[in-house]
Design an enzyme around this catalytic site. Structure first.
Site, PDB file in Angstrom:
ATOM      1  N   HIS A 199     -15.413  11.461  12.100  1.00  0.00           N
ATOM      2  CA  HIS A 199     -14.039  10.935  12.187  1.00  0.00           C
ATOM      3  C   HIS A 199     -13.072  11.878  11.469  1.00  0.00           C
ATOM      4  O   HIS A 199     -12.773  11.666  10.284  1.00  0.00           O
ATOM      5  CB  HIS A 199     -13.968   9.553  11.530  1.00  0.00           C
ATOM      6  CG  HIS A 199     -14.647   8.476  12.309  1.00  0.00           C
ATOM      7  ND1 HIS A 199     -14.020   7.742  13.272  1.00  0.00           N
ATOM      8  CD2 HIS A 199     -15.935   8.032  12.270  1.00  0.00           C
ATOM      9  CE1 HIS A 199     -14.863   6.864  13.795  1.00  0.00           C
ATOM     10  NE2 HIS A 199     -16.033   7.034  13.208  1.00  0.00           N
ATOM     11  N   GLU A 204      -9.992  12.030  11.660  1.00  0.00           N
ATOM     12  CA  GLU A 204      -8.698  11.409  11.352  1.00  0.00           C
ATOM     13  C   GLU A 204      -8.555  10.987   9.898  1.00  0.00           C
ATOM     14  O   GLU A 204      -7.451  10.897   9.382  1.00  0.00           O
ATOM     15  CB  GLU A 204      -8.442  10.207  12.279  1.00  0.00           C
ATOM     16  CG  GLU A 204      -9.338   8.984  12.084  1.00  0.00           C
ATOM     17  CD  GLU A 204     -10.630   9.032  12.897  1.00  0.00           C
ATOM     18  OE1 GLU A 204     -11.084  10.142  13.228  1.00  0.00           O
ATOM     19  OE2 GLU A 204     -11.184   7.948  13.187  1.00  0.00           O
ATOM     20  N   GLU A 208     -27.782   1.687  21.914  1.00  0.00           N
ATOM     21  CA  GLU A 208     -26.892   0.654  21.369  1.00  0.00           C
ATOM     22  C   GLU A 208     -26.508  -0.331  22.484  1.00  0.00           C
ATOM     23  O   GLU A 208     -26.263  -1.498  22.229  1.00  0.00           O
ATOM     24  CB  GLU A 208     -25.621   1.287  20.792  1.00  0.00           C
ATOM     25  CG  GLU A 208     -24.647   0.260  20.200  1.00  0.00           C
ATOM     26  CD  GLU A 208     -23.364   0.861  19.618  1.00  0.00           C
ATOM     27  OE1 GLU A 208     -23.168   2.095  19.705  1.00  0.00           O
ATOM     28  OE2 GLU A 208     -22.559   0.083  19.080  1.00  0.00           O
ATOM     29  N   GLY A 231     -16.537   8.376  21.059  1.00  0.00           N
ATOM     30  CA  GLY A 231     -15.924   9.240  22.065  1.00  0.00           C
ATOM     31  C   GLY A 231     -16.751  10.475  22.368  1.00  0.00           C
ATOM     32  O   GLY A 231     -16.653  11.063  23.451  1.00  0.00           O
ATOM     33  N   GLU A 247      -3.439  -1.579  -6.837  1.00  0.00           N
ATOM     34  CA  GLU A 247      -2.766  -2.492  -5.916  1.00  0.00           C
ATOM     35  C   GLU A 247      -3.608  -3.750  -5.787  1.00  0.00           C
ATOM     36  O   GLU A 247      -4.801  -3.694  -5.526  1.00  0.00           O
ATOM     37  CB  GLU A 247      -2.616  -1.808  -4.549  1.00  0.00           C
ATOM     38  CG  GLU A 247      -1.967  -2.712  -3.526  1.00  0.00           C
ATOM     39  CD  GLU A 247      -2.059  -2.174  -2.101  1.00  0.00           C
ATOM     40  OE1 GLU A 247      -2.408  -0.994  -1.901  1.00  0.00           O
ATOM     41  OE2 GLU A 247      -1.785  -2.962  -1.176  1.00  0.00           O
ATOM     42  N   CYS A 257     -16.510  10.276  17.542  1.00  0.00           N
ATOM     43  CA  CYS A 257     -17.657   9.404  17.262  1.00  0.00           C
ATOM     44  C   CYS A 257     -18.166   8.766  18.567  1.00  0.00           C
ATOM     45  O   CYS A 257     -18.806   9.446  19.354  1.00  0.00           O
ATOM     46  CB  CYS A 257     -17.295   8.378  16.199  1.00  0.00           C
ATOM     47  SG  CYS A 257     -18.758   7.860  15.278  1.00  0.00           S
ATOM     48  N   GLY A 313       0.839  -1.208   0.000  1.00  0.00           N
ATOM     49  CA  GLY A 313       0.000   0.000   0.000  1.00  0.00           C
ATOM     50  C   GLY A 313       0.866   1.247   0.000  1.00  0.00           C
ATOM     51  O   GLY A 313       0.615   2.194  -0.753  1.00  0.00           O
ATOM     52  N   ASP A 360      -1.648 -16.939  -3.709  1.00  0.00           N
ATOM     53  CA  ASP A 360      -2.909 -17.148  -2.991  1.00  0.00           C
ATOM     54  C   ASP A 360      -3.958 -17.625  -3.999  1.00  0.00           C
ATOM     55  O   ASP A 360      -4.084 -17.029  -5.077  1.00  0.00           O
ATOM     56  CB  ASP A 360      -3.453 -15.831  -2.398  1.00  0.00           C
ATOM     57  CG  ASP A 360      -2.555 -15.270  -1.309  1.00  0.00           C
ATOM     58  OD1 ASP A 360      -1.659 -16.002  -0.852  1.00  0.00           O
ATOM     59  OD2 ASP A 360      -2.750 -14.092  -0.937  1.00  0.00           O
TER      60      ASP A 360
HETATM   61  N1  GLN Z   1     -21.214   2.675  17.940  1.00  0.00           N
HETATM   62  C1  GLN Z   1     -21.526   4.033  17.680  1.00  0.00           C
HETATM   63  C2  GLN Z   1     -22.586   4.170  16.606  1.00  0.00           C
HETATM   64  O1  GLN Z   1     -22.810   3.262  15.873  1.00  0.00           O
HETATM   65  C3  GLN Z   1     -20.289   4.831  17.325  1.00  0.00           C
HETATM   66  C4  GLN Z   1     -19.629   4.386  16.062  1.00  0.00           C
HETATM   67  C5  GLN Z   1     -18.235   4.920  15.893  1.00  0.00           C
HETATM   68  O2  GLN Z   1     -17.617   5.353  16.855  1.00  0.00           O
HETATM   69  N2  GLN Z   1     -17.721   4.915  14.699  1.00  0.00           N
HETATM   70  O3  GLN Z   1     -23.206   5.191  16.473  1.00  0.00           O
END
Ligand code: GLN
Length: 558
Positions: free
Chosen positions: A535, A537, A425, A403, A156, A401, A35, A163
């Protein structure tokens, strides 16, 4: 000749497919950095003024990596247009600064699924459906699909040559090279030169065998990249060249380096980009190369002025690849702040069922706390305690997320006094601060996400806009009224708690443009406590860093 061969070929002849195709395969062992090698070739061509597209073809039979465990497969990388893809697409984006698309990642499973769907629909008009040509055609269609004005398309091929499930992919790229012309195709093969201490030499035999497996599939490699712990001698280079049908200059050493962002320039010094362009007869078409952004990264790598420790409270701590983009984003933010970011992995479950003192003890080393994304209840109560610790002790906190969701639950329980606050959840028996929105708008259409919906494909995925409230930390960080970030989650914070939170100095500083979905939460009376439903990141690069991560590290540095 099958239909796709004709289409591909005639498109090429008619000048519709303008691109040169580079196929990157790997041999001997996995995890050699195919990669990164693909991304590096792309970066070097980009530095010479070419437009590059990189694609990943994974032979495994999952339809996509969306439902694969991060323990096994590493992180699921999400594209702007909402595809759940292999983490290598993250490397492509970080190295090239170009957002990959849905059409840049495919698995064997998806290929077979497409073909079988067509078979059921009767598209093949009663013909016998076979690996060749139907599966190979589907693969070739993917390779040549959705192209515009790119100069190069790098593909890639996942896995290692030999394999069984990868064979059909080798067959497809062999055919493809015939279809578009060998002069428009380049095969790069990455292998390993093991160093045998007793013999005191690098061994070339595994590479020879690997090239032979490719030859059996009808593919002659044009360039071989030899991953090695040390420089090879001229004799070793010539030996590989002789046995592998190559010129010595096309045997390129890929030395082990301590940082992936040093790799493009290292490949350049070994002459890789020159050999690629030579192969295509395009040396004269290349601009004067501009490697300045890579040189800048190398310089930043060499001169950190201090060190900070970020405690990541997660549940896949054993496998670094599970949080690949997150690691990289923190690293980039360190570069931008001229500090080395040390990561201390804290298994969330170890913060459960212990005293407050033990939690403090476990987190005391961390200058900042980050709770990343995650699914499922395991470890959640531990993460909640980490958020509480950060809030109460004014330790910088970045929630991503899940978090953000756990920060909201923690604040609801402890500050608002809603003792049974939780996410649906994790339990139905709660005051749902975080819940499924059974309906929400996307592209003007109501989408239904039921509790029993398919696990794959029910997520809010990809880029969504977010309006930022003036005068907030989020606004200061982003310096914008509206941003766009990528999502991958099923559950949302319930906006109806906004006023209650506000009364306690907790501000929803980012929301979906319709005001329905909370996207960013922050605590006013705290040096740095911010959490996003998205996210960030995924969009960080070593050249810039991401604003949210940069300001987190800056706050931690203070
Ligand atoms: N489990 C949570 C949701 O589905 C958060 C998902 C995550 O952190 N990507 O909303």
């Amino acid at each position: 000749m099958s239909s796709i061969q004709t289409t591909v070929l005639s498109n090429y002849v008619n000048g519709k497919i303008m691109q040169k195709f580079i196929f990157v395969t790997g041999g001997v062992v996995s995890s050699l950095g195919k990669g990164i090698a693909s991304a590096s070739i792309g970066a070097l061509l980009q530095a010479r003024g070419f437009k590059v597209r990189i694609r990943k073809l994974d032979p495994y039979l999952n339809i996509d990596p969306g439902t694969m465990s991060p323990h096994q497969h590493g992180e699921v990388f999400v594209t702007e247009d909402g595809a759940e893809t292999d983490l290598d697409l993250g490397h492509y984006e970080r190295f090239l600064g170009v957002h990959p698309h849905k059409t840049d990642s495919i698995s064997g499973g998806r290929i077979y699924y497409n073909v079988l769907t067509k078979e059921r629909r009767g598209d093949y008009l009663g013909a016998t459906v076979q690996s060749i040509p139907h599966i190979t055609d589907e693969i070739k269609r993917f390779i040549s699909s959705d192209l515009t004005d790119e100069d190069f398309v790098i593909c890639e091929i996942g896995g290692t040559v030999g394999d069984i499930e990868g064979l059909i992919f080798l067959e497809a790229i062999r055919q493809f090279a015939n279809d578009v012309g060998r002069e428009n195709t380049l095969f790069v093969h990455l292998t390993l030169l093991p160093y045998i201490k007793a013999a005191g030499e690098l061994k070339t035999k595994p590479s020879q065998h690997s090239i032979k497996i490719l030859l059996e599939a009808g593919i002659q490699a044009d360039i071989i990249l030899c991953r090695s712990a040390m420089m090879m001698s001229d004799a070793e280079r010539e030996k590989i060249a002789l046995f592998c049908n190559l010129r010595p200059e096309d045997v390129i050493v890929a030395l082990n380096l301590d940082n992936i962002y040093k790799i493009p320039l290292a490949y350049h010094k070994e002459g890789l980009d020159e050999r690629v362009l030579y192969h295509f007869g395009m040396l004269d078409k290349a601009k004067v190369p501009d490697y300045s952004k890579w040189e800048k990264v190398e310089k930043a790598l060499a001169s950190p002025k201090g060190e900070v420790t970020i405690g990541i409270v997660g549940k896949y701590c054993g496998l670094q690849d599970a949080y690949k983009s997150l690691n990289e984003a923190l690293f980039h933010a360190g570069l931008a702040n001229q500090v080395k970011v040390k990561i201390k992995w804290i298994e969330a479950e170890t913060l459960e069922g212990v005293s407050d003192e033990e939690v403090a003890e476990k987190l005391s080393e961390a200058d900042g706390i980050l709770v990343p994304g995650g699914f499922g209840y395991r470890g959640v109560e531990g993460k909640i305690r980490a958020a509480k610790y950060a809030r109460e002790n004014k330790v910088p906190y970045l929630g991503i997320c899940l978090g953000m969701q756990i920060a909201a639950i923690e604040i609801a329980r402890d500050v608002l006094g809603i003792k049974d606050a939780n996410s649906t959840e994790f339990t139905k028996d709660c005051t749902p601060i975080i819940a499924l929105m059974s309906e929400w708008e996307q592209d003007g259409k109501k989408q239904i996400r039921g509790e029993n919906a398919n696990k794959g494909g029910t997520l809010r995925l990809g880029a969504y806009p977010c309006k930022i409230k003036a005068g907030t930390l989020a606004h200061k960080i982003y310096g914008a009224d509206e941003i766009s970030e990528r999502h991958r989650h099923r559950y949302e914070m319930d906006i109806r708690f906004e006023d209650d939170f506000a009364k306690h100095g907790v501000v929803i500083s980012g929301k979906s443009p319709d005001g329905v979905l909370p996207e960013i939460l922050e605590i006013t009376d705290h040096p740095f406590f911010i959490a996003g439903q998205f996210h960030p990141e995924f969009k960080s690069t070593p050249f810039e860093g991401h604003k949210l991560f940069k300001s987190f590290i800056a706050a931690v540095k203070k």
